[in-house]
Enzyme design. Structure first.
Site: not given
Ligand code: HAX
Length: 440
Positions: A240, A270, A317, A326, A372
């Site tokens: 964002s 996000h 994250h 937070r 979140d």
């Molecule tokens: N549950 C399961 N698997 C997860 C995970 C979770 N909560 N968080 C990361 N992973 C997985 C990823 O999907 C990725 O899998 P692949 O290798 O198969 O693609 C692997 O772990 C490595 O990911 P990462 O490097 O740890 O995380 P990223 O930086 O790629 O992504 C995210 C960060 C926040 C998008 C991710 O942790 C996620 O999808 N979390 C769940 C959704 C969420 O809570 N989003 C909100 C985040 C905070 C925010 O921005 N708020 O607005």
């Protein structure tokens, strides 16, 4: 000129030489390298954005203008009898980097009250879209107001030079900011409370007014203040904030930029994660028939989610490597105000078991909860149970940070953003050259 704008002007004038000197005298100094995995992997960790509004340390969490969340909550002025500071004072802090006095807060409160009337056509847009997701309504309402921009006609008519771009941007930003809580509350009441709209009270502060317009009593005013402050800014690289900055770098005005940033926030990885958390928790509750699961049962739900290829919403994250402060601030609010809430008990149980499961699974780099994971449960407790609305609340808060950044981007003359792309063949060639230089 308002006192806030005058203060900001002085700050900008004092800051500009620093940016100009860095660019002119040290522009060639390296701040990092880019690897193939960063180019293919969502640009993680590439240092290529500059902001002084907030900084995210992976282990400490966010600092707003150098202050941690507990420091912000402690030091900023609060409304009489409130636990959480005025959002107005926090806006002042983000914009100027200074802690406001009560008088400063009152002045900005007055500035915002002056600007908060919403043109009638916006209500028509919202009414016509009331079957859509609340984030669609929100984003459309914001962009529909583009014709109110003060910046755009001034720019088109060649009335402003580069050094002055921040001035009408500031006016647009405050005009928009002042309207957002009203738009948010209107969306809620229109969509979920039969269009029974509650007018604002000019005597109340941002948080107090938002609670009033939502139709929810105390301590929802404090919760609103807390919510908007916590969600405001998380440095510049998240979807964002980055989208807002990017769109604005083309000199699109704040109505275009904030609408775009809201569209990015609406993604489930996000800002929509807060909706996904409540959806997921409710699914677990339904399966349990409302009973609190045992630790073993909760572990099984988490494994089932992971094994079906989904993420655990609210966990992980891209930057943080510890529990999000937070999350902690909201958990403390829950422990104080709703310790026995059944949904909170679920959320807390997830906190007890999810990190070790994510560690065991070994994929997520950060097994800890983010903002979140905790935010929906509090809304649910105070009767906002329509979870597709939650990201609108996030969007109101995030606008404070993104708009503060956009004003400063313009003040410091940051140019249109334009990183360079390469092809896969180029990466393969670079990899081959590296292998030849350093054979394994
Ligand atoms: N549950 C399961 N698997 C997860 C995970 C979770 N909560 N968080 C990361 N992973 C997985 C990823 O999907 C990725 O899998 P692949 O290798 O198969 O693609 C692997 O772990 C490595 O990911 P990462 O490097 O740890 O995380 P990223 O930086 O790629 O992504 C995210 C960060 C926040 C998008 C991710 O942790 C996620 O999808 N979390 C769940 C959704 C969420 O809570 N989003 C909100 C985040 C905070 C925010 O921005 N708020 O607005």
């Amino acid at each position: 000129m308002s006192k806030l704008k005058e203060k900001l002007f002085k700050k900008i004038e004092a800051w500009r030489p620093r940016t100009i000197k860095l660019m002119k005298e040290h522009g060639d100094v390296k701040i990092g390298d880019v690897t193939i995995s960063q180019a293919l992997g969502g640009m993680r960790g590439i240092k290529c954005l500059v902001t002084d509004i907030s900084y995210l340390d992976p282990y400490e969490g966010i600092r707003f203008r150098g202050y941690t969340i507990p420091e912000v909550l402690e030091m900023l002025p609060k409304p009489p009898g409130a636990e959480i500071p005025y959002v107005e004072g926090f806006i002042y802090l983000l914009l100027t980097g200074e802690v406001p006095s009560k008088k400063d807060v009152k002045e900005i409160e007055h500035e915002l009250v002056k600007r908060r009337n919403i043109p009638d056509y916006v209500y028509k847009v919202l009414d016509d879209l009331s079957e859509c997701h609340p984030m669609v309504m929100f984003s459309a309402a914001v962009v529909s107001m583009e014709k109110e921009s003060i910046f755009t006609p001034k720019y088109k008519n060649l009335e402003i030079g580069k050094d002055d771009l921040w001035d009408p941007t500031y006016e647009d930003a405050l005009n928009l900011l002042a309207k957002l809580p009203r738009i948010g509350a209107y969306i809620y009441r229109k969509k979920y409370r039969n269009g029974n709209i509650i007018p604002a009270d000019p005597k109340l502060d941002w948080g107090g007014n938002f609670a009033r317009m939502m139709g929810i009593g105390k301590p929802y005013d404090d919760l609103s203040r807390l919510y908007f402050i916590l969600h405001s800014d998380h440095e510049s690289g998240n979807v964002s904030a980055h989208t807002g900055h990017l769109v604005s770098s083309a000199l699109s005005d704040v109505y275009y930029s904030i609408s775009s940033m809201l569209n990015g926030l609406a993604g489930p990885l996000h800002g929509l994660a807060n909706e996904m958390v409540l959806r997921w928790i409710q699914g677990v509750m339904k399966k349990m028939g409302g009973k609190i699961p045992s630790k073993e049962e909760m572990k099984q739900f988490i494994w089932d989610t992971l094994n079906s290829g989904q993420v655990i919403p609210g966990y992980g994250h891209a930057v943080l490597r510890k529990t999000d402060p937070r999350y902690t601030a909201q958990r403390e609010f829950c422990l104080k105000h709703l310790p026995d809430d059944p949904v909170f008990k679920y959320v807390d149980l997830v906190y007890e078991v999810a990190p070790e499961i994510l560690l065991e699974q070994g994929k997520a780099k950060n097994p800890w909860p983010n903002v979140d994971a905790q935010s929906g449960v509090i809304q649910w407790h105070y009767g906002v149970q329509e979870y597709d609305f939650y990201t609108v609340l996030f969007g109101i808060g995030r606008s404070i940070g993104v708009l503060s950044n956009i004003i400063w981007d313009r003040a410091l003359g940051y140019p249109i953003e334009r990183p360079k792309s390469v092809t896969t063949s180029m990466l393969e060639e670079i990899a081959k050259q590296a292998e030849m230089a350093h054979p394994v």
